[in-house]
Scaffold this motif. Structure first.
Motif, mmCIF file in Angstrom:
data_model
loop_
_atom_site.group_PDB
_atom_site.id
_atom_site.type_symbol
_atom_site.label_atom_id
_atom_site.label_comp_id
_atom_site.label_asym_id
_atom_site.label_seq_id
_atom_site.Cartn_x
_atom_site.Cartn_y
_atom_site.Cartn_z
ATOM 1 N N GLU A 74 -8.595 11.998 4.358
ATOM 2 C CA GLU A 74 -8.228 10.592 4.490
ATOM 3 C C GLU A 74 -7.785 10.271 5.919
ATOM 4 O OE1 GLU A 74 -7.456 6.613 3.839
ATOM 5 O OE2 GLU A 74 -8.718 8.059 2.762
ATOM 6 N N ALA A 75 -7.040 11.185 6.543
ATOM 7 C CA ALA A 75 -6.607 10.943 7.920
ATOM 8 C C ALA A 75 -7.805 10.908 8.865
ATOM 9 C CB ALA A 75 -5.619 12.019 8.359
ATOM 10 N N LEU A 76 -8.805 11.743 8.634
ATOM 11 C CA LEU A 76 -10.004 11.721 9.465
ATOM 12 C C LEU A 76 -10.794 10.435 9.241
ATOM 13 C CD1 LEU A 76 -11.839 13.031 11.521
ATOM 14 C CD2 LEU A 76 -12.963 14.280 9.646
ATOM 15 N N ARG A 77 -10.872 9.981 8.007
ATOM 16 C CA ARG A 77 -11.558 8.703 7.742
ATOM 17 C C ARG A 77 -10.888 7.566 8.508
ATOM 18 N NH1 ARG A 77 -11.778 10.102 1.767
ATOM 19 N NH2 ARG A 77 -13.903 10.837 1.379
ATOM 20 N N ARG A 78 -9.568 7.533 8.491
ATOM 21 C CA ARG A 78 -8.846 6.472 9.193
ATOM 22 C C ARG A 78 -9.020 6.582 10.709
ATOM 23 N NH1 ARG A 78 -3.085 5.625 5.923
ATOM 24 N NH2 ARG A 78 -3.979 5.658 3.806
ATOM 25 N N THR A 79 -9.034 7.812 11.203
ATOM 26 C CA THR A 79 -9.257 8.033 12.633
ATOM 27 C C THR A 79 -10.629 7.522 13.042
ATOM 28 O OG1 THR A 79 -7.814 9.971 12.620
ATOM 29 C CG2 THR A 79 -9.393 9.794 14.432
ATOM 30 N N ALA A 80 -11.647 7.865 12.245
ATOM 31 C CA ALA A 80 -13.007 7.428 12.540
ATOM 32 C C ALA A 80 -13.122 5.909 12.475
ATOM 33 C CB ALA A 80 -13.985 8.082 11.570
ATOM 34 N N ALA A 81 -12.485 5.307 11.492
ATOM 35 C CA ALA A 81 -12.537 3.848 11.370
ATOM 36 C C ALA A 81 -11.918 3.179 12.589
ATOM 37 C CB ALA A 81 -11.823 3.410 10.095
ATOM 38 N N GLU A 82 -10.775 3.689 13.048
ATOM 39 C CA GLU A 82 -10.127 3.113 14.230
ATOM 40 C C GLU A 82 -11.002 3.260 15.467
ATOM 41 O OE1 GLU A 82 -6.182 3.952 16.979
ATOM 42 O OE2 GLU A 82 -5.998 4.171 14.796
ATOM 43 N N ALA A 83 -11.700 4.385 15.567
ATOM 44 C CA ALA A 83 -12.555 4.648 16.727
ATOM 45 C C ALA A 83 -13.961 4.090 16.552
ATOM 46 C CB ALA A 83 -12.622 6.156 16.978
ATOM 47 N N GLU A 84 -14.214 3.421 15.424
ATOM 48 C CA GLU A 84 -15.529 2.827 15.123
ATOM 49 C C GLU A 84 -16.634 3.883 15.137
ATOM 50 O OE1 GLU A 84 -15.926 -0.418 17.896
ATOM 51 O OE2 GLU A 84 -14.630 -1.713 16.692
ATOM 52 N N ILE A 85 -16.331 4.994 14.469
ATOM 53 C CA ILE A 85 -17.307 6.079 14.315
ATOM 54 C C ILE A 85 -17.727 6.130 12.856
ATOM 55 C CG2 ILE A 85 -17.601 8.600 14.357
ATOM 56 C CD1 ILE A 85 -15.565 8.611 16.696
ATOM 57 N N ASP A 86 -19.022 6.149 12.606
ATOM 58 C CA ASP A 86 -19.539 6.234 11.240
ATOM 59 C C ASP A 86 -19.556 7.691 10.790
ATOM 60 O OD1 ASP A 86 -19.985 3.495 10.960
ATOM 61 O OD2 ASP A 86 -21.963 3.632 11.899
ATOM 62 N N LEU A 87 -18.914 7.961 9.669
ATOM 63 C CA LEU A 87 -18.904 9.310 9.103
ATOM 64 C C LEU A 87 -19.757 9.347 7.849
ATOM 65 C CD1 LEU A 87 -15.154 10.481 9.137
ATOM 66 C CD2 LEU A 87 -16.955 11.090 10.757
ATOM 67 N N LEU A 88 -20.576 10.379 7.726
ATOM 68 C CA LEU A 88 -21.196 10.651 6.438
ATOM 69 C C LEU A 88 -20.101 11.122 5.481
ATOM 70 C CD1 LEU A 88 -24.335 12.657 7.637
ATOM 71 C CD2 LEU A 88 -24.228 10.237 7.008
ATOM 72 N N GLU A 89 -20.325 10.978 4.180
ATOM 73 C CA GLU A 89 -19.319 11.377 3.211
ATOM 74 C C GLU A 89 -18.948 12.844 3.379
ATOM 75 O OE1 GLU A 89 -16.425 11.295 0.480
ATOM 76 O OE2 GLU A 89 -17.477 9.568 1.337
ATOM 77 N N ASP A 90 -19.944 13.704 3.578
ATOM 78 C CA ASP A 90 -19.663 15.131 3.772
ATOM 79 C C ASP A 90 -18.901 15.397 5.071
ATOM 80 O OD1 ASP A 90 -20.919 15.654 1.419
ATOM 81 O OD2 ASP A 90 -22.721 16.525 2.309
ATOM 82 N N ASP A 91 -19.123 14.558 6.095
ATOM 83 C CA ASP A 91 -18.446 14.747 7.375
ATOM 84 C C ASP A 91 -16.933 14.679 7.231
ATOM 85 O OD1 ASP A 91 -20.889 14.918 8.610
ATOM 86 O OD2 ASP A 91 -20.813 12.926 9.528
ATOM 87 N N ALA A 92 -16.472 13.856 6.304
ATOM 88 C CA ALA A 92 -15.034 13.635 6.165
ATOM 89 C C ALA A 92 -14.291 14.886 5.716
ATOM 90 C CB ALA A 92 -14.770 12.488 5.191
ATOM 91 N N ARG A 93 -15.015 15.883 5.182
ATOM 92 C CA ARG A 93 -14.393 17.122 4.714
ATOM 93 C C ARG A 93 -14.437 18.241 5.758
ATOM 94 N NH1 ARG A 93 -11.338 16.297 0.429
ATOM 95 N NH2 ARG A 93 -11.459 18.527 0.017
ATOM 96 N N VAL A 94 -14.849 17.908 6.974
ATOM 97 C CA VAL A 94 -15.083 18.952 7.966
ATOM 98 C C VAL A 94 -13.796 19.694 8.338
ATOM 99 C CG1 VAL A 94 -14.818 17.432 9.990
ATOM 100 C CG2 VAL A 94 -16.273 19.481 10.136
ATOM 101 N N LEU A 95 -12.667 19.012 8.366
ATOM 102 C CA LEU A 95 -11.413 19.676 8.747
ATOM 103 C C LEU A 95 -10.986 20.677 7.684
ATOM 104 C CD1 LEU A 95 -9.411 16.660 10.231
ATOM 105 C CD2 LEU A 95 -10.863 18.319 11.412
ATOM 106 N N THR A 96 -11.098 20.281 6.422
ATOM 107 C CA THR A 96 -10.749 21.195 5.333
ATOM 108 C C THR A 96 -11.648 22.422 5.345
ATOM 109 O OG1 THR A 96 -10.063 19.288 4.022
ATOM 110 C CG2 THR A 96 -10.401 21.357 2.845
#
Length: 225
Positions: free
Chosen positions: A63-85
């Protein structure tokens, strides 16, 4: 009450290079942006933890990565959001850590982790530390994320630890030094990033874990006369 002597640690940032892990993970899904977005991510993660104290840490990272990407206007694939875990089992341990932990064990200290993650993640991380811990308290166990007091209170109550036989060691001023100070636990601040903060909040300040056994022995001796 237990007669054992304990040193408790935060894990990520203190023993494991959290900043490297986060920045490298972001770099995989946003090339060239890892270091640039690290501080943005660092603003979002504690907010997610405050809003969702029972959320497992893997989901906090997502969730923190999704919010970071949204603030930076970066499109994440759904799988991308799990990259940190996905990358946590491979985050590097700081070079002096294993030796410092071994020296503490040789000096008769019991070791514990008080970590803002869940049981699965810390289990994967412990294999990299390569030193046995006698107890682990996760956010999943305590029901909250530091800087709330739950980790410290859960550890104290579940193991019968007395504060005169306990030293807490951590890098984060916000997550660890402040609550440990509020609870009057003997504490060593590992100020790896040379950040500003009141040094008097800790009983000792070190740049890393080198010679930690001697530092722990000294603060424990001074605190207990």
């Amino acid at each position: 009450m237990s007669e054992k002597r304990w040193v408790t640690f935060d894990c990520f940032g203190t023993l494991v290079d959290w900043r490297h892990g986060i920045a490298t993970g972001i770099e995989l899904v946003a090339p060239g942006k890892g270091r640039e977005l690290l501080d943005v991510y660092n603003r979002h993660e504690p907010r997610v933890q405050r809003e969702h104290p029972s959320m497992r840490y893997g989901d906090v990272l997502t969730e923190a990565l999704r919010r970071t990407a949204a603030e930076a206007e970066i499109d994440l694939l759904e799988d991308d959001a799990r990259v940190l875990t996905a990358g946590i089992p491979f985050w590097p341990v700081f070079p002096e850590v294993r030796q410092a932990l071994r020296e503490l064990r040789e000096a008769g200290w019991n070791l514990a982790l008080l970590t803002n993650c869940d049981r699965v993640i810390i289990g994967e991380t412990q294999r990299r530390l390569q030193v046995r811990f006698d107890a682990v308290v996760t956010a999943e166990d305590s029901g909250a994320y530091k800087p709330a007091h739950h980790h410290f209170e859960y550890f104290e109550e579940s193991l019968g630890v007395t504060r005169d036989r306990w030293v807490h060691v951590a890098q984060s001023y916000f997550h660890d030094m402040v609550p440990a100070g509020e609870l009057d636990i003997t504490r060593v601040w590992i100020n790896r990033l040379d950040v500003s903060g009141a040094p008097s909040i800790a009983h000792a300040v070190r740049p890393d874990l080198s010679d930690l056994a001697a530092t722990v022995a000294e603060v424990h001796r001074k605190r207990n006369g």
